[in-house]
Motif scaffolding. Structure first.
Motif, short mmCIF file in Angstrom:
data_model
loop_
_atom_site.label_atom_id
_atom_site.label_comp_id
_atom_site.label_asym_id
_atom_site.label_seq_id
_atom_site.Cartn_x
_atom_site.Cartn_y
_atom_site.Cartn_z
N THR A 1 -4.01 5.49 0.25
CA THR A 1 -4.80 4.66 -0.68
C THR A 1 -3.96 4.21 -1.87
O THR A 1 -4.18 3.11 -2.42
CB THR A 1 -6.02 5.45 -1.19
N ALA A 2 -2.98 5.02 -2.29
CA ALA A 2 -2.13 4.68 -3.45
C ALA A 2 -1.27 3.44 -3.19
O ALA A 2 -0.88 2.75 -4.13
CB ALA A 2 -1.25 5.86 -3.81
N ARG A 3 -0.95 3.18 -1.93
CA ARG A 3 -0.18 1.99 -1.53
C ARG A 3 1.09 1.77 -2.36
O ARG A 3 1.30 0.68 -2.91
CB ARG A 3 -1.04 0.72 -1.60
N PRO A 4 1.95 2.77 -2.48
CA PRO A 4 3.17 2.56 -3.28
C PRO A 4 4.12 1.57 -2.62
O PRO A 4 4.27 1.54 -1.40
CB PRO A 4 3.79 3.96 -3.34
N ASP A 5 4.77 0.78 -3.45
CA ASP A 5 5.83 -0.12 -2.98
C ASP A 5 7.17 0.62 -2.92
O ASP A 5 8.06 0.24 -2.17
CB ASP A 5 5.99 -1.31 -3.93
N VAL A 6 7.28 1.64 -3.78
CA VAL A 6 8.53 2.38 -3.94
C VAL A 6 8.23 3.85 -4.12
O VAL A 6 7.25 4.21 -4.79
CB VAL A 6 9.31 1.87 -5.18
N ILE A 7 9.08 4.71 -3.54
CA ILE A 7 9.04 6.14 -3.83
C ILE A 7 10.18 6.44 -4.79
O ILE A 7 11.32 5.99 -4.58
CB ILE A 7 9.24 6.99 -2.55
#
Length: 308
Positions: free
Chosen positions: A237-243
């Motif tokens: 759900t957080a849908r990060p573009d980058v870790i």
């Protein structure tokens, strides 16, 4: 060697309590808490700054940036920059201090970053005859300047601290402006570690959250503060573009382990295998090098969109 008479006011009953109560440490701690406040509590300036124990990486960095490293007699294990600091005696990890370890260097003062601990050890140190100054930690532009001014005041070099604060203020302002015109903000998931296949991530009120804001990003995590384990559903759900992760801190996590996590693999960051690793002290120190860290992270996130 330290004179353990410094610990006597608060530890003189320790053997009696240990023999009578065994594991009932809480009673001993309650006894310490009920003692009258030491005369050094509330100190803002060291009467004798000749031998200072610095606790906290950013505190040590600030002392060096002020050119006042001659005052340092010891550091904690998070103080790894500048390289010269490594030559100082190490009194232990800032969150796992022992009073005996800190006092073994016979300091004339202790300069500690807020969050040093454990609380019981800090409480004991505050009750000794060694002046103890605690420096607040706020993960922001202004928080860095506040630290510089407090450290400078403690060492009796207010004027030098003000000069450094103004220099850092200008550098931080310039670094933050580099991403001001970027419209599409990257969603960033800061992963502290992976434990049993579970992601331990940074929520609000953390150094990672503060850095994400300074660099013009969006913390992909919502709904909690501090560092917590996230469910697979929450990560998706957080849908990060980058870790974003730290290097040189904690058990290593390989790229394959990270992106092999099914929940991470299901995110935009996982699909693109977008991972940024930066030295932990540099990234999250909130000290003299933070403006440079903002620039480096911004370039890694936005590339040519960053304006110098």
């Amino acid at each position: 060697m330290v004179s353990f008479s410094r610990l006597a006011p608060v530890l003189s009953l320790a053997p009696v309590l240990r023999s009578a109560m065994g594991p009932a440490i809480g009673l001993c701690l309650a006894f310490v808490a009920l003692q009258p406040a030491g005369a050094t509590e509330g100190t803002a300036v060291f009467a004798d700054p000749s031998k200072i124990a610095a606790i906290g990486g950013s505190i040590t960095e600030i002392v060096y940036a002020l050119g006042e490293e001659k005052h340092l007699v010891a550091r904690d294990s998070t103080s790894r920059y500048p390289k010269a600091a490594l030559e100082l005696p190490d009194v232990g990890y800032m969150r796992a201090l022992s009073p005996e370890g800190v006092l073994s260097v016979d300091p004339t003062g202790i300069l500690a970053l807020h969050g040093s601990g454990p609380k019981e050890a800090v409480d004991v140190l505050k009750k000794t005859s060694v002046p103890f100054i605690e420096v607040p930690e706020h993960y922001s532009h202004e928080g860095i300047l506040e630290k510089v001014r407090i450290v400078g005041k403690a060492l009796g070099v207010d004027a030098k601290a003000e000069v450094l604060a103004k220099e850092l203020d200008a550098k931080l302002t310039a670094a933050e402006r580099q991403t001001a015109s970027i419209k599409e903000r990257k969603r960033i998931l800061f992963v502290l570690s992976i434990q049993g296949g579970k992601i331990l991530a940074a929520g609000s009120e953390t150094a990672a959250d503060g850095m994400v804001k300074l660099v013009g990003g969006v913390n992909a995590v919502e709904g909690f503060s501090g560092y917590k384990q996230m469910s697979d559903e929450a990560i998706i759900t957080a849908r990060p573009d980058v870790i974003l992760m730290m290097s040189n801190a904690g058990p290593p996590v390989s790229d394959d382990e990270l992106f092999g996590n099914p929940s991470v693999a299901s995110t935009p960051a996982g699909t693109a295998r977008k991972l940024i690793r930066i030295d932990g002290g540099y990234l999250l120190g909130f000290g003299p090098r933070t403006a440079d860290a903002i620039h480096d992270l911004a370039v890694s996130l936005y590339g040519g969109q960053v304006t110098d």
